[in-house]
Design a protein around this motif. Structure first.
Motif, PDB file in Angstrom:
ATOM      1  N   ASP A  38       0.830  -1.214   0.000  1.00  0.00           N
ATOM      2  CA  ASP A  38       0.000   0.000   0.000  1.00  0.00           C
ATOM      3  C   ASP A  38       0.862   1.261   0.000  1.00  0.00           C
ATOM      4  O   ASP A  38       0.815   2.077   0.922  1.00  0.00           O
ATOM      5  CB  ASP A  38      -0.973  -0.021   1.177  1.00  0.00           C
ATOM      6  CG  ASP A  38      -0.311  -0.130   2.536  1.00  0.00           C
ATOM      7  OD1 ASP A  38       0.857  -0.562   2.601  1.00  0.00           O
ATOM      8  OD2 ASP A  38      -0.954   0.218   3.547  1.00  0.00           O
ATOM      9  N   HIS A  39       1.622   1.439  -1.077  1.00  0.00           N
ATOM     10  CA  HIS A  39       2.610   2.505  -1.071  1.00  0.00           C
ATOM     11  C   HIS A  39       2.025   3.903  -1.193  1.00  0.00           C
ATOM     12  O   HIS A  39       2.743   4.894  -1.015  1.00  0.00           O
ATOM     13  CB  HIS A  39       3.670   2.266  -2.151  1.00  0.00           C
ATOM     14  CG  HIS A  39       3.176   2.317  -3.572  1.00  0.00           C
ATOM     15  ND1 HIS A  39       2.801   3.481  -4.183  1.00  0.00           N
ATOM     16  CD2 HIS A  39       3.058   1.340  -4.513  1.00  0.00           C
ATOM     17  CE1 HIS A  39       2.450   3.230  -5.438  1.00  0.00           C
ATOM     18  NE2 HIS A  39       2.599   1.935  -5.660  1.00  0.00           N
ATOM     19  N   GLU A  40       0.739   4.018  -1.464  1.00  0.00           N
ATOM     20  CA  GLU A  40       0.121   5.338  -1.466  1.00  0.00           C
ATOM     21  C   GLU A  40      -0.265   5.799  -0.064  1.00  0.00           C
ATOM     22  O   GLU A  40      -0.645   6.951   0.136  1.00  0.00           O
ATOM     23  CB  GLU A  40      -1.103   5.342  -2.381  1.00  0.00           C
ATOM     24  CG  GLU A  40      -0.750   5.173  -3.858  1.00  0.00           C
ATOM     25  CD  GLU A  40      -1.957   5.264  -4.751  1.00  0.00           C
ATOM     26  OE1 GLU A  40      -3.080   4.965  -4.277  1.00  0.00           O
ATOM     27  OE2 GLU A  40      -1.792   5.630  -5.943  1.00  0.00           O
ATOM     28  N   HIS A  41      -0.138   4.913   0.922  1.00  0.00           N
ATOM     29  CA  HIS A  41      -0.461   5.266   2.305  1.00  0.00           C
ATOM     30  C   HIS A  41       0.534   6.322   2.801  1.00  0.00           C
ATOM     31  O   HIS A  41       1.730   6.243   2.530  1.00  0.00           O
ATOM     32  CB  HIS A  41      -0.381   4.014   3.178  1.00  0.00           C
ATOM     33  CG  HIS A  41      -0.975   4.178   4.537  1.00  0.00           C
ATOM     34  ND1 HIS A  41      -0.367   4.882   5.550  1.00  0.00           N
ATOM     35  CD2 HIS A  41      -2.146   3.718   5.072  1.00  0.00           C
ATOM     36  CE1 HIS A  41      -1.102   4.852   6.629  1.00  0.00           C
ATOM     37  NE2 HIS A  41      -2.202   4.149   6.359  1.00  0.00           N
ATOM     38  N   PRO A  42       0.059   7.334   3.550  1.00  0.00           N
ATOM     39  CA  PRO A  42       0.959   8.388   4.025  1.00  0.00           C
ATOM     40  C   PRO A  42       2.142   7.873   4.836  1.00  0.00           C
ATOM     41  O   PRO A  42       3.235   8.446   4.784  1.00  0.00           O
ATOM     42  CB  PRO A  42       0.041   9.263   4.884  1.00  0.00           C
ATOM     43  CG  PRO A  42      -1.323   9.029   4.349  1.00  0.00           C
ATOM     44  CD  PRO A  42      -1.349   7.603   3.888  1.00  0.00           C
TER      45      PRO A  42
END
Length: 249
Positions: free
Chosen positions: A38-42
């Motif tokens: 989930d690399h879009e997670h902050p």
């Protein structure tokens, strides 16, 4: 609080990287976020930003970025086999950063997610390995010296490389191992010998590449091969230990 649901259906194994042609569509798919990567997670974005601080991302090539991320994961996330969260949530890249520790299954997930965050195609890879440097206590839980093992594969300069950002520098020193390095141009696969020249790890069965964490496949292997290593409930490992402490016991 809303519970995050994660698809735990098995991911499909990728074709053999040595024989299959990697297409533009493959590369686009393998940079996308997934339930686990989930690399879009902050939290993941912040980890990547910290790891690449001081690097001009526009000027740097993929190799430089992949190497910097390797060392951030290898030494920035503590390697610990006890009390590890193996739930679907616990194997998400963002959760691994928050927890600050994990073993090969966790650290390979985080590295793959970080690589995808900067546009480097990445997969998960699983094997069975014989580890000659495990403590007696760990062997008793594992049921011997053959471990189900996770690493990552990344696509750099037209080649798939196998990468193991797992054993942090401190743990290697405690166990008398030379830390495993990565130059972005050759595999960073395993420690064939320790600092005294003793064999430390050998690869046995290769389970191949996967585009995302094949959760059911991973947990089936853990339950079948290492049942005593899992805590009651089966979504974590036994607690009450420290691999670092066992190195000096």
């Amino acid at each position: 609080m809303t519970e995050t649901l994660i698809d735990t259906a098995p991911a499909q194994p990728a074709a053999d990287a040595a024989s299959a042609r990697t297409t533009a569509d493959d590369l686009a798919r393998l940079t996308a976020p997934t339930d686990f990567l989930d690399h879009e997670h902050p939290t993941v974005q912040a980890f990547v930003d910290k790891a690449l601080k001081g690097i001009d991302r526009d000027a740097a090539g993929p190799v430089e970025l992949a190497v910097a991320l390797y060392y951030a994961v290898r030494d920035g996330i503590h390697y610990e086999v006890y009390g590890a969260d193996l739930s679907p949530q616990g194997l998400r890249a963002s959760s691994i950063i928050t927890g600050g520790k994990g073993f090969c299954l966790h650290k390979s997930v985080l590295y793959a997610a970080c690589c995808r965050a900067v546009g480097i195609p990445a997969r998960l890879h699983y094997s069975d390995v014989r580890n000659h440097l495990a403590s007696d206590r760990l062997r008793s839980y594992i049921g011997g010296d053959v471990f189900f093992h996770g690493l990552a594969t990344v696509y750099l300069e037209g080649r798939w490389l196998q990468v193991t950002p797992v054993f942090n520098k401190l743990l290697c020193r405690l166990y008398g191992m030379t830390p495993l390095e990565f130059d972005g141009r050759s595999d960073s696969l395993y420690h064939p010998f320790d600092a005294q020249g003793r064999q430390s790890m050998e690869f046995l069965t290769d389970h191949g590449d996967f585009d995302d964490v094949p959760y059911d496949f991973v947990m089936d292997n853990m339950r079948r091969k290492h049942p005593k290593f899992l805590a009651e409930g089966g979504t974590g490992t036994v607690s009450g230990g420290s691999l670092a402490d066992e190195a000096t016991a």
